[in-house]
Design a protein around this motif. Structure first.
Motif, PDB file in Angstrom:
ATOM      1  N   GLN A   7       5.954 -23.889   4.898  1.00  0.00           N
ATOM      2  CA  GLN A   7       6.135 -23.812   6.335  1.00  0.00           C
ATOM      3  C   GLN A   7       6.483 -22.393   6.767  1.00  0.00           C
ATOM      4  N   VAL A   8       7.383 -21.754   6.027  1.00  0.00           N
ATOM      5  CA  VAL A   8       7.762 -20.380   6.359  1.00  0.00           C
ATOM      6  C   VAL A   8       6.571 -19.445   6.179  1.00  0.00           C
ATOM      7  N   THR A   9       5.753 -19.679   5.156  1.00  0.00           N
ATOM      8  CA  THR A   9       4.568 -18.848   4.940  1.00  0.00           C
ATOM      9  C   THR A   9       3.618 -18.938   6.130  1.00  0.00           C
ATOM     10  N   LYS A  10       3.389 -20.144   6.628  1.00  0.00           N
ATOM     11  CA  LYS A  10       2.528 -20.315   7.803  1.00  0.00           C
ATOM     12  C   LYS A  10       3.109 -19.603   9.014  1.00  0.00           C
ATOM     13  N   MET A  11       4.424 -19.734   9.189  1.00  0.00           N
ATOM     14  CA  MET A  11       5.087 -19.079  10.306  1.00  0.00           C
ATOM     15  C   MET A  11       4.950 -17.568  10.216  1.00  0.00           C
ATOM     16  N   VAL A  12       5.148 -17.008   9.011  1.00  0.00           N
ATOM     17  CA  VAL A  12       5.071 -15.562   8.816  1.00  0.00           C
ATOM     18  C   VAL A  12       3.669 -15.052   9.121  1.00  0.00           C
ATOM     19  N   VAL A  13       2.669 -15.725   8.577  1.00  0.00           N
ATOM     20  CA  VAL A  13       1.286 -15.314   8.797  1.00  0.00           C
ATOM     21  C   VAL A  13       0.944 -15.368  10.283  1.00  0.00           C
ATOM     22  N   ALA A  14       1.350 -16.439  10.958  1.00  0.00           N
ATOM     23  CA  ALA A  14       1.042 -16.595  12.387  1.00  0.00           C
ATOM     24  C   ALA A  14       1.686 -15.492  13.216  1.00  0.00           C
ATOM     25  N   VAL A  15       2.973 -15.233  12.987  1.00  0.00           N
ATOM     26  CA  VAL A  15       3.686 -14.231  13.780  1.00  0.00           C
ATOM     27  C   VAL A  15       3.105 -12.842  13.561  1.00  0.00           C
ATOM     28  N   VAL A  16       2.901 -12.467  12.303  1.00  0.00           N
ATOM     29  CA  VAL A  16       2.416 -11.125  11.992  1.00  0.00           C
ATOM     30  C   VAL A  16       0.991 -10.921  12.504  1.00  0.00           C
ATOM     31  N   VAL A  17       0.124 -11.908  12.288  1.00  0.00           N
ATOM     32  CA  VAL A  17      -1.276 -11.782  12.708  1.00  0.00           C
ATOM     33  C   VAL A  17      -1.392 -11.720  14.226  1.00  0.00           C
ATOM     34  N   VAL A  18      -0.698 -12.609  14.940  1.00  0.00           N
ATOM     35  CA  VAL A  18      -0.785 -12.632  16.401  1.00  0.00           C
ATOM     36  C   VAL A  18      -0.203 -11.348  16.987  1.00  0.00           C
ATOM     37  N   PHE A  19       0.925 -10.889  16.450  1.00  0.00           N
ATOM     38  CA  PHE A  19       1.526  -9.641  16.928  1.00  0.00           C
ATOM     39  C   PHE A  19       0.561  -8.466  16.739  1.00  0.00           C
ATOM     40  N   GLY A  20      -0.043  -8.373  15.563  1.00  0.00           N
ATOM     41  CA  GLY A  20      -0.981  -7.290  15.306  1.00  0.00           C
ATOM     42  C   GLY A  20      -2.220  -7.366  16.184  1.00  0.00           C
ATOM     43  N   MET A  21      -2.767  -8.576  16.368  1.00  0.00           N
ATOM     44  CA  MET A  21      -3.968  -8.739  17.177  1.00  0.00           C
ATOM     45  C   MET A  21      -3.732  -8.405  18.637  1.00  0.00           C
ATOM     46  N   CYS A  22      -2.544  -8.685  19.135  1.00  0.00           N
ATOM     47  CA  CYS A  22      -2.257  -8.451  20.552  1.00  0.00           C
ATOM     48  C   CYS A  22      -1.927  -6.991  20.858  1.00  0.00           C
ATOM     49  N   TRP A  23      -1.299  -6.299  19.935  1.00  0.00           N
ATOM     50  CA  TRP A  23      -0.797  -4.957  20.232  1.00  0.00           C
ATOM     51  C   TRP A  23      -1.587  -3.826  19.597  1.00  0.00           C
ATOM     52  N   LEU A  24      -2.164  -4.029  18.407  1.00  0.00           N
ATOM     53  CA  LEU A  24      -2.866  -2.931  17.745  1.00  0.00           C
ATOM     54  C   LEU A  24      -4.064  -2.419  18.552  1.00  0.00           C
ATOM     55  N   PRO A  25      -4.913  -3.293  19.146  1.00  0.00           N
ATOM     56  CA  PRO A  25      -6.019  -2.772  19.958  1.00  0.00           C
ATOM     57  C   PRO A  25      -5.541  -1.929  21.131  1.00  0.00           C
ATOM     58  N   PHE A  26      -4.418  -2.308  21.732  1.00  0.00           N
ATOM     59  CA  PHE A  26      -3.886  -1.554  22.871  1.00  0.00           C
ATOM     60  C   PHE A  26      -3.540  -0.121  22.467  1.00  0.00           C
ATOM     61  N   TYR A  27      -2.813   0.026  21.380  1.00  0.00           N
ATOM     62  CA  TYR A  27      -2.431   1.366  20.933  1.00  0.00           C
ATOM     63  C   TYR A  27      -3.641   2.140  20.407  1.00  0.00           C
ATOM     64  N   THR A  28      -4.588   1.447  19.786  1.00  0.00           N
ATOM     65  CA  THR A  28      -5.801   2.105  19.302  1.00  0.00           C
ATOM     66  C   THR A  28      -6.588   2.707  20.455  1.00  0.00           C
ATOM     67  N   PHE A  29      -6.748   1.965  21.531  1.00  0.00           N
ATOM     68  CA  PHE A  29      -7.482   2.473  22.692  1.00  0.00           C
ATOM     69  C   PHE A  29      -6.744   3.632  23.347  1.00  0.00           C
ATOM     70  N   ASN A  30      -5.419   3.585  23.340  1.00  0.00           N
ATOM     71  CA  ASN A  30      -4.667   4.699  23.914  1.00  0.00           C
ATOM     72  C   ASN A  30      -4.938   5.996  23.168  1.00  0.00           C
TER      73      ASN A  30
END
Length: 339
Positions: free
Chosen positions: A235-258
């Protein structure tokens, strides 16, 4: 701070002259984006208000985890408040709210953005302490300690973002930064990237990696197979993967475009439209948190169901499962709450 960080050397003049889309009329893309901004804003406000009510009314912030979740939901909810102002500027290609409103919106936008990221980072450390060695770290995980840490995070966010946010003005008809030089702008982008993404992301990955390794080590050291330990680890593994992946997907493109904007010789329509989409994606992070709670946390599913069932009682046509839950089960809460 989100929607106004796109720039190049001649940013102010180019942005003001071309108004991002070079168009005097609203096209289909502008209408679509306006609708998407509205949907994200409504979902973000509704979801985070539900989390805030759940932590205050049902959980009463009885643990350090829910104190951090309350502050995260508060920051995410307030982050949504600035979205209509940003959407209005993008839709009309003009800032109509005045110079003072421009500065206030950018300051509040930056504070809530950074507080949201900082809260999530602290929660990753809190999860490690709760599951890796709860007795050892018990004194650091009291609600009182969590409230002090949360207050510090809000203050730190203000101090972090204030110098940059005050450089925004609406003198040219758009709420954009007054650039000193291209070197200054590169420094601003690097600073916000490190403080708002890279450093928190590294702390989250480090905390969650240490947590997973600790849980696996504890399970392997057990003399007899323990299905509960294995279930917890999964359960913790699923939670970790979800949090890290969603955080990266939402914010990394923004900073990359900047950073890519630094190498644009002029504002190109396709690039500008793509940038507006990644801005919306960064705001979507504040919508994702309540959804992650509902999908990954048994406790919050019960909280949400309790609140929705209470609201549904006034409607005779709606049936509601009135099963009672033990909301004070701290063992279940500490195991299953999203961090």
């Amino acid at each position: 701070m989100d929607a106004s960080l796109l720039s190049d050397v001649d940013y102010n003049q180019t942005y003001a002259d071309e108004h991002f889309y070079f168009a005097d009329s609203i096209d289909g893309f502008g209408i679509t984006m306006a609708i998407l901004y509205l949907v994200v804003c409504i979902l973000g406000l509704a979801g985070n208000i539900l989390v805030i009510v759940a932590t205050l009314k049902l959980d009463k912030m009885s643990s350090s985890t829910t104190v951090y979740i309350f502050n995260l939901a508060l920051a995410d909810g307030l982050f949504m408040v600035g979205l209509p102002f940003i959407a209005s500027q993008n839709f009309q290609n003009h800032w109509v709210f005045g110079d003072m409103a421009c500065k206030v919106v950018m300051v509040l936008d930056g504070i809530n953005q950074f507080t949201s990221v900082f809260c999530l980072t602290v929660m990753s450390i809190d999860r490690y302490m709760a599951l890796a060695d709860p007795l050892r770290f018990a004194r650091w995980r009291t609600p009182r300690c969590a409230k002090i840490v949360s207050a510090f995070l809000w203050l730190f966010s203000l101090l972090t973002i204030l110098p940059m946010a005050l450089h925004f003005s609406a003198d040219q008809g758009l709420c954009i930064p007054d650039l000193v030089s291209d070197t200054w702008w590169l420094g601003v982008l690097s600073y916000t990237f490190v403080m708002g993404f890279a450093l928190p992301f590294m702390v989250m990955i480090g905390s969650y990696t240490a947590l997973l390794l600790t849980l696996r080590s504890q399970r392997l050291r057990a003399t007899t197979p323990n299905q509960e330990s294995q279930r917890l680890e999964q359960q913790v593994t699923k939670m970790v993967v979800a949090v890290v992946v969603v955080f990266g997907m939402c914010w990394l493109p923004f900073y990359t475009f900047n950073f890519c904007s630094l190498y644009q010789s002029g504002l190109v329509q396709n690039f500008a439209r793509a940038f507006e989409f990644v801005v919306l994606l960064s705001y979507s992070w504040s919508c994702a948190n309540p959804i992650l709670y509902a999908c990954l946390s048994d406790t919050f599913r019960k909280h949400f169901r309790t609140l929705l069932c209470s609201a549904a009682k006034s409607s005779p046509s709606m049936q509601c499962n009135t099963e009672r839950y033990d909301l004070n089960d701290t063992t279940v809460r500490d195991v299953t709450l999203l961090a």
